[in-house]
Design a protein around this motif. Structure first.
Motif, PDB file in Angstrom:
ATOM      1  N   PRO A 102       0.805  -1.236   0.000  1.00  0.00           N
ATOM      2  CA  PRO A 102       0.000   0.000   0.000  1.00  0.00           C
ATOM      3  C   PRO A 102       0.831   1.275   0.000  1.00  0.00           C
ATOM      4  CG  PRO A 102      -0.924  -1.583   1.538  1.00  0.00           C
ATOM      5  CD  PRO A 102       0.409  -2.145   1.094  1.00  0.00           C
ATOM      6  N   SER A 103       2.066   1.191   0.490  1.00  0.00           N
ATOM      7  CA  SER A 103       2.916   2.389   0.528  1.00  0.00           C
ATOM      8  C   SER A 103       3.811   2.544  -0.689  1.00  0.00           C
ATOM      9  CB  SER A 103       3.795   2.366   1.787  1.00  0.00           C
ATOM     10  OG  SER A 103       3.018   2.574   2.941  1.00  0.00           O
ATOM     11  N   VAL A 104       4.146   1.447  -1.350  1.00  0.00           N
ATOM     12  CA  VAL A 104       5.118   1.542  -2.442  1.00  0.00           C
ATOM     13  C   VAL A 104       4.485   1.523  -3.839  1.00  0.00           C
ATOM     14  CG1 VAL A 104       6.927   0.522  -1.012  1.00  0.00           C
ATOM     15  CG2 VAL A 104       5.603  -0.947  -2.539  1.00  0.00           C
ATOM     16  N   TYR A 105       3.268   0.960  -3.958  1.00  0.00           N
ATOM     17  CA  TYR A 105       2.606   0.923  -5.264  1.00  0.00           C
ATOM     18  C   TYR A 105       1.665   2.121  -5.401  1.00  0.00           C
ATOM     19  CZ  TYR A 105       4.308  -3.733  -6.429  1.00  0.00           C
ATOM     20  OH  TYR A 105       5.111  -4.812  -6.732  1.00  0.00           O
ATOM     21  N   LYS A 106       1.914   2.963  -6.404  1.00  0.00           N
ATOM     22  CA  LYS A 106       1.089   4.149  -6.604  1.00  0.00           C
ATOM     23  C   LYS A 106      -0.335   3.793  -7.033  1.00  0.00           C
ATOM     24  CE  LYS A 106       4.675   7.544  -7.713  1.00  0.00           C
ATOM     25  NZ  LYS A 106       5.174   8.505  -8.728  1.00  0.00           N
ATOM     26  N   LYS A 107      -0.467   2.700  -7.811  1.00  0.00           N
ATOM     27  CA  LYS A 107      -1.785   2.328  -8.325  1.00  0.00           C
ATOM     28  C   LYS A 107      -2.112   0.885  -7.903  1.00  0.00           C
ATOM     29  CE  LYS A 107      -1.267   5.368 -12.348  1.00  0.00           C
ATOM     30  NZ  LYS A 107      -1.220   5.434 -13.843  1.00  0.00           N
ATOM     31  N   LEU A 108      -2.221   0.687  -6.617  1.00  0.00           N
ATOM     32  CA  LEU A 108      -2.492  -0.655  -6.114  1.00  0.00           C
ATOM     33  C   LEU A 108      -3.898  -1.118  -6.481  1.00  0.00           C
ATOM     34  CD1 LEU A 108      -1.351  -2.999  -4.485  1.00  0.00           C
ATOM     35  CD2 LEU A 108      -2.208  -1.892  -2.406  1.00  0.00           C
ATOM     36  N   GLY A 109      -4.859  -0.225  -6.449  1.00  0.00           N
ATOM     37  CA  GLY A 109      -6.211  -0.576  -6.872  1.00  0.00           C
ATOM     38  C   GLY A 109      -7.120  -1.076  -5.773  1.00  0.00           C
ATOM     39  N   TYR A 110      -6.582  -1.342  -4.603  1.00  0.00           N
ATOM     40  CA  TYR A 110      -7.418  -1.749  -3.470  1.00  0.00           C
ATOM     41  C   TYR A 110      -6.625  -1.561  -2.189  1.00  0.00           C
ATOM     42  CZ  TYR A 110      -4.894  -6.103  -2.463  1.00  0.00           C
ATOM     43  OH  TYR A 110      -3.938  -7.020  -2.099  1.00  0.00           O
ATOM     44  N   SER A 111      -7.316  -1.573  -1.056  1.00  0.00           N
ATOM     45  CA  SER A 111      -6.671  -1.405   0.238  1.00  0.00           C
ATOM     46  C   SER A 111      -6.738  -2.723   1.006  1.00  0.00           C
ATOM     47  CB  SER A 111      -7.362  -0.312   1.055  1.00  0.00           C
ATOM     48  OG  SER A 111      -6.882  -0.307   2.390  1.00  0.00           O
ATOM     49  N   PRO A 112      -5.609  -3.419   1.176  1.00  0.00           N
ATOM     50  CA  PRO A 112      -5.634  -4.700   1.904  1.00  0.00           C
ATOM     51  C   PRO A 112      -6.245  -4.576   3.301  1.00  0.00           C
ATOM     52  CG  PRO A 112      -3.533  -4.426   0.796  1.00  0.00           C
ATOM     53  CD  PRO A 112      -4.254  -3.122   0.659  1.00  0.00           C
ATOM     54  N   SER A 113      -5.987  -3.475   3.987  1.00  0.00           N
ATOM     55  CA  SER A 113      -6.461  -3.341   5.366  1.00  0.00           C
ATOM     56  C   SER A 113      -7.978  -3.260   5.470  1.00  0.00           C
ATOM     57  CB  SER A 113      -5.837  -2.112   6.029  1.00  0.00           C
ATOM     58  OG  SER A 113      -6.214  -0.934   5.360  1.00  0.00           O
ATOM     59  N   SER A 114      -8.635  -2.762   4.434  1.00  0.00           N
ATOM     60  CA  SER A 114     -10.100  -2.657   4.476  1.00  0.00           C
ATOM     61  C   SER A 114     -10.797  -3.715   3.628  1.00  0.00           C
ATOM     62  CB  SER A 114     -10.552  -1.263   4.020  1.00  0.00           C
ATOM     63  OG  SER A 114     -10.128  -1.011   2.685  1.00  0.00           O
ATOM     64  N   ALA A 115     -10.116  -4.234   2.608  1.00  0.00           N
ATOM     65  CA  ALA A 115     -10.759  -5.180   1.688  1.00  0.00           C
ATOM     66  C   ALA A 115     -10.549  -6.639   2.073  1.00  0.00           C
ATOM     67  CB  ALA A 115     -10.240  -4.955   0.273  1.00  0.00           C
ATOM     68  N   LEU A 116      -9.603  -6.897   2.988  1.00  0.00           N
ATOM     69  CA  LEU A 116      -9.311  -8.271   3.390  1.00  0.00           C
ATOM     70  C   LEU A 116      -9.446  -8.420   4.906  1.00  0.00           C
ATOM     71  CD1 LEU A 116      -6.126  -8.842   1.197  1.00  0.00           C
ATOM     72  CD2 LEU A 116      -8.379  -9.885   0.823  1.00  0.00           C
ATOM     73  N   ALA A 117     -10.018  -9.538   5.327  1.00  0.00           N
ATOM     74  CA  ALA A 117     -10.210  -9.809   6.754  1.00  0.00           C
ATOM     75  C   ALA A 117      -9.182 -10.828   7.226  1.00  0.00           C
ATOM     76  CB  ALA A 117     -11.618 -10.340   6.997  1.00  0.00           C
ATOM     77  N   PRO A 118      -8.342 -10.494   8.209  1.00  0.00           N
ATOM     78  CA  PRO A 118      -7.381 -11.459   8.739  1.00  0.00           C
ATOM     79  C   PRO A 118      -8.080 -12.677   9.347  1.00  0.00           C
ATOM     80  CG  PRO A 118      -6.834  -9.220   9.439  1.00  0.00           C
ATOM     81  CD  PRO A 118      -8.200  -9.166   8.843  1.00  0.00           C
ATOM     82  N   VAL A 119      -7.563 -13.854   9.048  1.00  0.00           N
ATOM     83  CA  VAL A 119      -8.137 -15.105   9.562  1.00  0.00           C
ATOM     84  C   VAL A 119      -7.206 -15.746  10.590  1.00  0.00           C
ATOM     85  CG1 VAL A 119      -8.922 -17.436   8.971  1.00  0.00           C
ATOM     86  CG2 VAL A 119      -9.461 -15.507   7.453  1.00  0.00           C
ATOM     87  N   VAL A 120      -5.951 -15.978  10.188  1.00  0.00           N
ATOM     88  CA  VAL A 120      -5.011 -16.635  11.091  1.00  0.00           C
ATOM     89  C   VAL A 120      -3.586 -16.485  10.561  1.00  0.00           C
ATOM     90  CG1 VAL A 120      -5.208 -18.906   9.964  1.00  0.00           C
ATOM     91  CG2 VAL A 120      -4.537 -18.780  12.377  1.00  0.00           C
ATOM     92  N   GLN A 121      -2.638 -16.320  11.453  1.00  0.00           N
ATOM     93  CA  GLN A 121      -1.225 -16.361  11.064  1.00  0.00           C
ATOM     94  C   GLN A 121      -0.797 -17.825  10.986  1.00  0.00           C
ATOM     95  OE1 GLN A 121       1.429 -14.170  13.631  1.00  0.00           O
ATOM     96  NE2 GLN A 121       3.240 -14.646  12.421  1.00  0.00           N
ATOM     97  N   LEU A 122       0.066 -18.126  10.008  1.00  0.00           N
ATOM     98  CA  LEU A 122       0.559 -19.493   9.845  1.00  0.00           C
ATOM     99  C   LEU A 122       2.017 -19.633  10.232  1.00  0.00           C
ATOM    100  CD1 LEU A 122      -1.019 -20.567   6.422  1.00  0.00           C
ATOM    101  CD2 LEU A 122      -1.981 -20.783   8.712  1.00  0.00           C
ATOM    102  N   THR A 123       2.863 -18.703   9.763  1.00  0.00           N
ATOM    103  CA  THR A 123       4.303 -18.843   9.992  1.00  0.00           C
ATOM    104  C   THR A 123       4.945 -17.522  10.383  1.00  0.00           C
ATOM    105  OG1 THR A 123       5.024 -18.336   7.724  1.00  0.00           O
ATOM    106  CG2 THR A 123       4.395 -20.624   8.194  1.00  0.00           C
ATOM    107  N   SER A 124       6.103 -17.640  10.974  1.00  0.00           N
ATOM    108  CA  SER A 124       6.972 -16.505  11.262  1.00  0.00           C
ATOM    109  C   SER A 124       8.365 -16.883  10.792  1.00  0.00           C
ATOM    110  CB  SER A 124       6.986 -16.205  12.768  1.00  0.00           C
ATOM    111  OG  SER A 124       7.877 -15.161  13.063  1.00  0.00           O
TER     112      SER A 124
END
Length: 324
Positions: A102-124
């Motif tokens: 969201p910060s580096v692409y000028k024309k991303l076309g969507y906002s991950p923070s509002s368009a996607l719902a976090p479900v679960v972390q898998l790895t670190s």
């Protein structure tokens, strides 16, 4: 007017509502598509195919892994963001497409923070500071002094503009007050080849990209970048242990659903992924490629992603990184 004239419409309405709710409560009643926003064979794809076998058993439905690569993982992310929010199209993604893009692409076309719902972390996945054989020292502090002695002379290899490996280098530059040139490559293998050939001096990269070369002595690892030592390189200090207490870079992989996906589906997915990731073979295979299992609740992952967004978007902005 007879009572039945009132009751019949009410009963019919109840039947319709019940029939609409039943598929949600019974979720899943058909195969689930797991979108991987990178090409087959990479670290994300390996995790998806590994966990999908266990997930199918937990959900009682087939899991279809579908690769939709391009634009640093943002094409697949946008595809899922625009999918029907019913729990049957979900995304396996990570820090680059979610927190950095969201910060580096000028024309991303969507906002991950509002368009996607976090479900679960898998790895670190901690990264590793690795140097070519041009450098003969053994500690991070000595390496920083080496860079400061010749500012702007040496090259840093990344896996591409705007990637986490790129930003890890910018973060290192900021934290250590050093200067060096950034050289982006098309992927991990190309960046590793540049280190082996001596075309670049160092990188802070995914452990799987360089683990084989570290073990054979072709490249030298100075430190890993997590808060604790890596299970893949347990004898190597962390950057914090090496004298840089603020330096922490951790890649991660998690599951997202389109915003608006019913809570019952998100809850079932969270529970199923948590169980699938505890499989001993899954843990073993992930450790072999430098990943560690990191699961938890929906709320824990939501808060984790928010912190990741804040950290990496600030680093990207401070470094003035922009991709058209």
């Amino acid at each position: 007017m007879r009572l039945s004239q009132y009751l019949i419409p009410l009963l019919l309405g109840s039947v319709v509502l019940a029939s609409q709710a039943a598929p949600v409560l019974a979720y899943p009643i058909r195969p689930v598509t797991l979108v991987v926003p990178f090409a087959p064979g990479g670290a994300f794809d390996v995790v998806a195919r590994l966990v999908s076998k266990q997930l199918a058993g937990e959900l009682g439905q087939s899991i279809i892994v579908e690769n939709k690569s391009g634009a640093g993982g943002t094409i697949g992310g946008r595809f899922v963001a625009e999918a029907k929010p019913d729990g049957y199209t979900i995304l396996l993604s990570g820090v680059g497409p979610i927190s950095i893009a969201p910060s580096v692409y000028k024309k991303l076309g969507y906002s991950p923070s509002s368009a996607l719902a976090p479900v679960v972390q898998l790895t670190s996945s901690p990264f590793v500071l690795v140097v070519s054989d041009q450098y003969k020292g053994t500690t991070v502090k000595d390496f920083v002094a080496f860079l400061k002695a010749a500012p702007g002379t040496y090259n840093y290899a990344s896996t591409g503009n705007g990637t986490l490996v790129h930003l890890a280098g910018e973060y290192f530059k900021n934290q250590t007050k050093t200067k060096f040139e950034h050289v982006p490559f098309a992927g991990g293998s190309q960046a590793t080849m540049s280190l082996l050939s001596g075309d670049t001096l160092f990188s802070i990269t995914n452990i799987p990209n360089v683990l084989a070369q570290i073990k054979t002595g072709k490249l030298k690892a100075l430190a890993t970048t997590g808060t604790t030592r890596s299970g893949s390189l347990p004898n190597l200090p962390t950057m914090m242990e090496a004298g840089f207490p603020q330096f922490e870079v951790t890649g991660w992989i998690g599951i997202f659903a389109p915003a608006g996906t019913p809570d019952v589906a998100v809850q079932k997915l969270n529970k199923a992924f948590n169980k699938a990731m505890q499989d001993p073979e899954v843990k073993k295979r992930l450790l072999e490629q430098g990943d560690e299992v990191a699961t938890g609740s929906i709320n824990e992952f939501r808060n984790f992603v928010a912190r990741s967004d804040s950290k990496w978007q600030k680093i990207a902005t401070d470094a003035n990184i922009s991709i058209k």
